[in-house]
Design a protein around this motif. Structure first.
Motif, mmCIF file in Angstrom:
data_model
loop_
_atom_site.group_PDB
_atom_site.id
_atom_site.type_symbol
_atom_site.label_atom_id
_atom_site.label_comp_id
_atom_site.label_asym_id
_atom_site.label_seq_id
_atom_site.Cartn_x
_atom_site.Cartn_y
_atom_site.Cartn_z
ATOM 1 N N TRP A 145 0.847 -1.187 0.000
ATOM 2 C CA TRP A 145 0.000 0.000 0.000
ATOM 3 C C TRP A 145 0.889 1.246 0.000
ATOM 4 C CZ3 TRP A 145 -5.110 -0.439 -0.865
ATOM 5 C CH2 TRP A 145 -5.674 -1.700 -0.686
ATOM 6 N N ASN A 146 1.372 1.572 -1.192
ATOM 7 C CA ASN A 146 2.255 2.734 -1.366
ATOM 8 C C ASN A 146 1.945 3.358 -2.721
ATOM 9 O OD1 ASN A 146 4.281 4.593 -1.724
ATOM 10 N ND2 ASN A 146 5.945 3.223 -1.163
ATOM 11 N N PRO A 147 1.336 4.537 -2.752
ATOM 12 C CA PRO A 147 0.930 5.127 -4.037
ATOM 13 C C PRO A 147 2.106 5.474 -4.945
ATOM 14 C CG PRO A 147 0.674 6.730 -2.269
ATOM 15 C CD PRO A 147 0.986 5.408 -1.610
ATOM 16 N N GLU A 148 3.298 5.555 -4.383
ATOM 17 C CA GLU A 148 4.462 5.874 -5.207
ATOM 18 C C GLU A 148 4.905 4.689 -6.060
ATOM 19 O OE1 GLU A 148 7.679 8.119 -3.350
ATOM 20 O OE2 GLU A 148 6.400 8.418 -1.584
ATOM 21 N N SER A 149 4.588 3.475 -5.628
ATOM 22 C CA SER A 149 5.084 2.284 -6.338
ATOM 23 C C SER A 149 3.995 1.256 -6.644
ATOM 24 C CB SER A 149 6.183 1.618 -5.501
ATOM 25 O OG SER A 149 5.688 1.264 -4.212
ATOM 26 N N ASP A 150 2.748 1.533 -6.311
ATOM 27 C CA ASP A 150 1.643 0.578 -6.462
ATOM 28 C C ASP A 150 1.441 0.226 -7.941
ATOM 29 O OD1 ASP A 150 -0.749 -0.815 -6.496
ATOM 30 O OD2 ASP A 150 -1.697 0.441 -4.975
ATOM 31 N N ALA A 151 1.738 -1.022 -8.290
ATOM 32 C CA ALA A 151 1.621 -1.458 -9.690
ATOM 33 C C ALA A 151 0.173 -1.630 -10.137
ATOM 34 C CB ALA A 151 2.380 -2.771 -9.883
ATOM 35 N N LEU A 152 -0.774 -1.658 -9.186
ATOM 36 C CA LEU A 152 -2.184 -1.799 -9.536
ATOM 37 C C LEU A 152 -2.823 -0.469 -9.939
ATOM 38 C CD1 LEU A 152 -3.373 -4.291 -6.750
ATOM 39 C CD2 LEU A 152 -2.829 -4.798 -9.141
ATOM 40 N N LEU A 153 -2.104 0.631 -9.744
ATOM 41 C CA LEU A 153 -2.653 1.944 -10.079
ATOM 42 C C LEU A 153 -2.282 2.337 -11.508
ATOM 43 C CD1 LEU A 153 -1.932 4.076 -6.869
ATOM 44 C CD2 LEU A 153 -3.957 2.707 -7.425
ATOM 45 N N PRO A 154 -3.182 3.042 -12.191
ATOM 46 C CA PRO A 154 -2.845 3.522 -13.535
ATOM 47 C C PRO A 154 -1.809 4.638 -13.511
ATOM 48 C CG PRO A 154 -5.016 4.335 -12.858
ATOM 49 C CD PRO A 154 -4.575 3.338 -11.814
ATOM 50 N N HIS A 155 -1.711 5.341 -12.377
ATOM 51 C CA HIS A 155 -0.733 6.433 -12.233
ATOM 52 C C HIS A 155 -0.240 6.448 -10.792
ATOM 53 C CE1 HIS A 155 -2.131 7.981 -16.134
ATOM 54 N NE2 HIS A 155 -3.363 7.769 -15.671
ATOM 55 N N ASN A 156 1.037 6.623 -10.600
ATOM 56 C CA ASN A 156 1.603 6.732 -9.249
ATOM 57 C C ASN A 156 1.763 8.197 -8.868
ATOM 58 O OD1 ASN A 156 3.317 3.933 -10.337
ATOM 59 N ND2 ASN A 156 2.065 3.835 -8.497
ATOM 60 N N ASN A 190 4.422 14.923 -2.509
ATOM 61 C CA ASN A 190 5.087 16.066 -3.146
ATOM 62 C C ASN A 190 4.509 16.387 -4.516
ATOM 63 O OD1 ASN A 190 7.062 16.563 -1.087
ATOM 64 N ND2 ASN A 190 8.140 14.715 -1.767
ATOM 65 N N ASP A 191 3.855 15.431 -5.142
ATOM 66 C CA ASP A 191 3.291 15.619 -6.474
ATOM 67 C C ASP A 191 2.012 14.787 -6.578
ATOM 68 O OD1 ASP A 191 2.628 15.891 -9.100
ATOM 69 O OD2 ASP A 191 4.442 14.980 -9.916
ATOM 70 N N LEU A 192 0.863 15.452 -6.437
ATOM 71 C CA LEU A 192 -0.426 14.768 -6.408
ATOM 72 C C LEU A 192 -1.090 14.685 -7.780
ATOM 73 C CD1 LEU A 192 -1.822 16.350 -3.110
ATOM 74 C CD2 LEU A 192 -1.155 13.962 -3.435
ATOM 75 N N SER A 193 -0.362 15.035 -8.841
ATOM 76 C CA SER A 193 -0.979 15.025 -10.172
ATOM 77 C C SER A 193 -1.458 13.622 -10.558
ATOM 78 C CB SER A 193 0.010 15.560 -11.219
ATOM 79 O OG SER A 193 1.213 14.789 -11.219
ATOM 80 N N GLY A 194 -0.732 12.595 -10.136
ATOM 81 C CA GLY A 194 -1.153 11.229 -10.439
ATOM 82 C C GLY A 194 -2.458 10.858 -9.759
ATOM 83 N N LYS A 209 -2.692 6.987 3.613
ATOM 84 C CA LYS A 209 -1.460 6.767 2.857
ATOM 85 C C LYS A 209 -1.638 7.180 1.396
ATOM 86 C CE LYS A 209 2.781 5.309 3.286
ATOM 87 N NZ LYS A 209 3.693 6.021 4.193
ATOM 88 N N TYR A 210 -2.871 7.053 0.866
ATOM 89 C CA TYR A 210 -3.152 7.356 -0.531
ATOM 90 C C TYR A 210 -3.718 8.762 -0.735
ATOM 91 C CZ TYR A 210 -2.067 2.700 -2.255
ATOM 92 O OH TYR A 210 -1.394 1.548 -2.625
ATOM 93 N N GLY A 211 -3.679 9.586 0.327
ATOM 94 C CA GLY A 211 -4.154 10.951 0.196
ATOM 95 C C GLY A 211 -5.655 11.065 0.068
ATOM 96 N N THR A 212 -6.374 10.069 0.582
ATOM 97 C CA THR A 212 -7.837 10.057 0.560
ATOM 98 C C THR A 212 -8.304 10.265 1.996
ATOM 99 O OG1 THR A 212 -7.911 8.633 -1.373
ATOM 100 C CG2 THR A 212 -9.866 8.662 0.021
ATOM 101 N N ILE A 268 -4.585 16.086 3.390
ATOM 102 C CA ILE A 268 -4.059 15.034 2.519
ATOM 103 C C ILE A 268 -2.603 14.753 2.839
ATOM 104 C CG2 ILE A 268 -3.377 14.535 0.139
ATOM 105 C CD1 ILE A 268 -5.951 15.886 -0.790
ATOM 106 N N VAL A 269 -1.800 15.804 2.903
ATOM 107 C CA VAL A 269 -0.365 15.642 3.149
ATOM 108 C C VAL A 269 -0.106 15.093 4.552
ATOM 109 C CG1 VAL A 269 1.833 16.872 3.357
ATOM 110 C CG2 VAL A 269 0.275 17.407 1.466
ATOM 111 N N ASN A 270 -0.867 15.576 5.539
ATOM 112 C CA ASN A 270 -0.718 15.052 6.901
ATOM 113 C C ASN A 270 -0.905 13.543 6.929
ATOM 114 O OD1 ASN A 270 -0.344 17.631 7.883
ATOM 115 N ND2 ASN A 270 -2.402 17.838 8.737
ATOM 116 N N GLY A 271 -1.955 13.067 6.260
ATOM 117 C CA GLY A 271 -2.228 11.638 6.248
ATOM 118 C C GLY A 271 -1.156 10.850 5.529
ATOM 119 N N MET A 272 -0.704 11.359 4.385
ATOM 120 C CA MET A 272 0.289 10.634 3.588
ATOM 121 C C MET A 272 1.639 10.538 4.291
ATOM 122 S SD MET A 272 -0.607 11.937 -0.292
ATOM 123 C CE MET A 272 0.320 10.622 -1.122
ATOM 124 N N LYS A 273 1.922 11.486 5.164
ATOM 125 C CA LYS A 273 3.220 11.499 5.857
ATOM 126 C C LYS A 273 3.190 10.744 7.185
ATOM 127 C CE LYS A 273 5.567 15.437 5.692
ATOM 128 N NZ LYS A 273 5.863 16.895 5.714
#
Length: 491
Positions: A264-275, A279-283, A400-403, A463-468
């Motif tokens: 469960w890491n949005p930076e490397s999650d292979a199940l997501l169409p975009h990581n 620092n960069d929430l565009s994905g 962790k996923y900014g939700t 969002i950032v508080n949760g992700m960190k």
């Protein structure tokens, strides 16, 4: 320390819930910290599938006393993860070669008392066969609670393997206790002396969890708030008196579970169409669009999306959620995405919403790991209106996923989510409500939407508080190490 972890399930071998995740991740973390950990569980060939090939038989004829003077023969299989961690499987096809772990066709197996009496006794026999000198015997839930009784009984306390053993009982969900007819006592090898209110007796029946609680050196559960809640009649499921007995002696503690930060890491999650990262929430914006497409919703970045991934069960409070969202779907500019299965009336009601409000409500009945990850990444809010929640994992995945989670303040939800307020913005990670009524949940979801629309800086700060926030098992392992040390020094 030499730690024996007894459980009825562990991921990835066999899983029905959070117990399985804990039973892999926490032993793994303890092993990384230098302890020798042996996890002992049943061998489920139909459930484990290809994973069976990773195991090898290390003990062919394990004698397990079972019933009046009888002995059954099992085998021990092993999957060695590393030098400090091994998973051992009790192979006994009569009890464990089945298509599901605990039930079939909506009914529990009629012989579940025998199956898990056998497992507890087999754990003890496996320790002797493998010659493990046990410092900590850690039993999880009712299925192996008898291990705590056995380690202090005349049957095992004379063995040197258990001479220094301290026993831990962890309650993952007190709603499940292992209550059976007292006639099953004959399978345990224990005498009727153990059928009393200080051990196994429970309204003239056997209660395995109660016996495990009362005989353990320490009792834990999976959040500090839940440890307090189960001392009350509302949450104690008739075991509050037994737990109060432990609590007044300082033998009850709540420790929050961790999450697998590799899966469960949005930076490397292979199940997501975009990581993406904090620092960069565009994905995340792109994941939201993909989620909306997947569920046939209007693809709009400006509308708040509320996600749910859950069992559709009374415990989870989805009946209240169902009662309150009809008005929001009629009157509010919002979208809902639900993934889950369970009670048929809830499945039907959610399906009706999806048909009545196409473009605003999407529903997937069933479970999909890929969809679960997409809902966590693509939603703006994640809703958990639980009646009780011993720990909860999805609120931690969400952060962790900014939700941003919207939760009822109970159990682990209370402990892990910091409620939004203008004065608490530096710590805020979500929105809480307290009374489980449709109006309370609906007002909280509308409150969250108003912050989403009208105070973007505050919403992005949450969002950032949760992700960190650090939800790794490393912190949980440190607390259990301290608990084990405490048990060894004190008792």
């Amino acid at each position: 320390m030499n730690i024996v972890w007894a459980t009825s399930e562990a991921a990835p071998y066999a899983k029905t819930g959070g117990l399985a995740d804990v039973s892999y991740s926490l032993p793994y973390a303890m092993a990384e910290n230098g302890h020798n950990v042996s996890v002992i569980m049943p061998y489920y060939p139909q459930v484990m599938g290809e994973l069976c090939e990773q195991t090898e038989c290390v003990y062919e004829l394990l004698g397990v006393p079972f019933g009046d003077g009888n002995e059954e023969w099992a085998s021990i299989r092993q999957h060695k993860i590393n030098d400090n961690l091994s998973f051992y499987f009790i192979e006994y096809d009569k009890f464990y070669d089945r298509p599901k772990l605990y039930d079939w066709g909506g009914s529990e197996y009629a012989d579940n008392a025998e199956r898990f009496i056998f497992l507890s006794r087999a754990v003890m026999q496996a320790v002797l066969a493998l010659d493990i000198k046990v410092d900590v015997l850690h039993a999880n839930d009712w299925h192996v609670a008898l291990c705590n009784v056995y380690v202090k009984s005349d049957l095992y306390r004379s063995y040197s393997n258990f001479a220094e053993t301290k026993s831990i009982m962890t309650i993952h969900n007190i709603g499940y206790q292992g209550v059976f007819n007292k006639s099953n006592l004959s399978f345990t090898g224990l005498t009727w002396d153990y059928f009393n209110f200080q051990c196994l007796e429970f309204f003239d029946q056997l209660n395995f969890l109660k016996a495990g609680v009362l005989t353990a050196d320490m009792v834990t559960t999976v959040s500090p708030t839940y440890a307090e809640e189960i001392l009350t009649p509302e949450y104690g499921f008739s075991l509050e008196n037994a737990l109060q007995h432990k609590a007044v002696k300082g033998k009850l503690r709540g420790i929050i579970n961790g999450i697998d930060i590799h899966e469960w890491n949005p930076e490397s999650d292979a199940l997501l169409p975009h990581n993406y990262s904090h620092n960069d929430l565009s994905g995340k914006v792109l994941c939201k669009a993909e989620l909306q497409k997947e569920f046939g919703l209007e693809v709009r970045p400006d509308v708040p999306v509320y996600g749910v991934v859950s069992r559709l069960a009374t415990q989870k409070g989805l009946d209240v959620f169902i009662e309150c969202i009809d008005e929001m779907l009629k009157n509010d500019d919002v979208q809902f995405v639900i993934v889950g299965s369970g009670e048929s009336w809830q499945e039907s009601a959610l399906g009706n919403f999806a048909r009545t409000y196409p473009g605003k409500c999407g529903v997937h009945i069933g479970y999909s790991n890929k969809l679960a990850h997409l809902v966590e990444a693509g939603s703006d809010f994640f809703v958990m209106p639980s009646r009780y929640e011993p720990c909860g994992l999805n609120q931690m995945y969400s952060m962790k996923y900014g939700t941003v989670p919207i939760v009822r303040s109970t159990g682990g939800l209370e402990d892990t989510v910091h409620n939004y307020s203008a004065s608490n913005l530096e710590q805020a990670t979500g929105f809480k409500f307290y009374d489980l009524y449709p109006a309370a949940l609906r007002d909280t979801m509308r409150w969250a939407a108003s912050i989403y629309r009208n105070d973007k800086p505050a919403f992005e700060k949450m969002i950032v508080n949760g992700m960190k926030t650090d939800f790794s098992w490393h912190l949980t392992a440190m607390e259990y190490e301290e608990l084990y040390d405490h048990a060894n020094k004190r008792y």
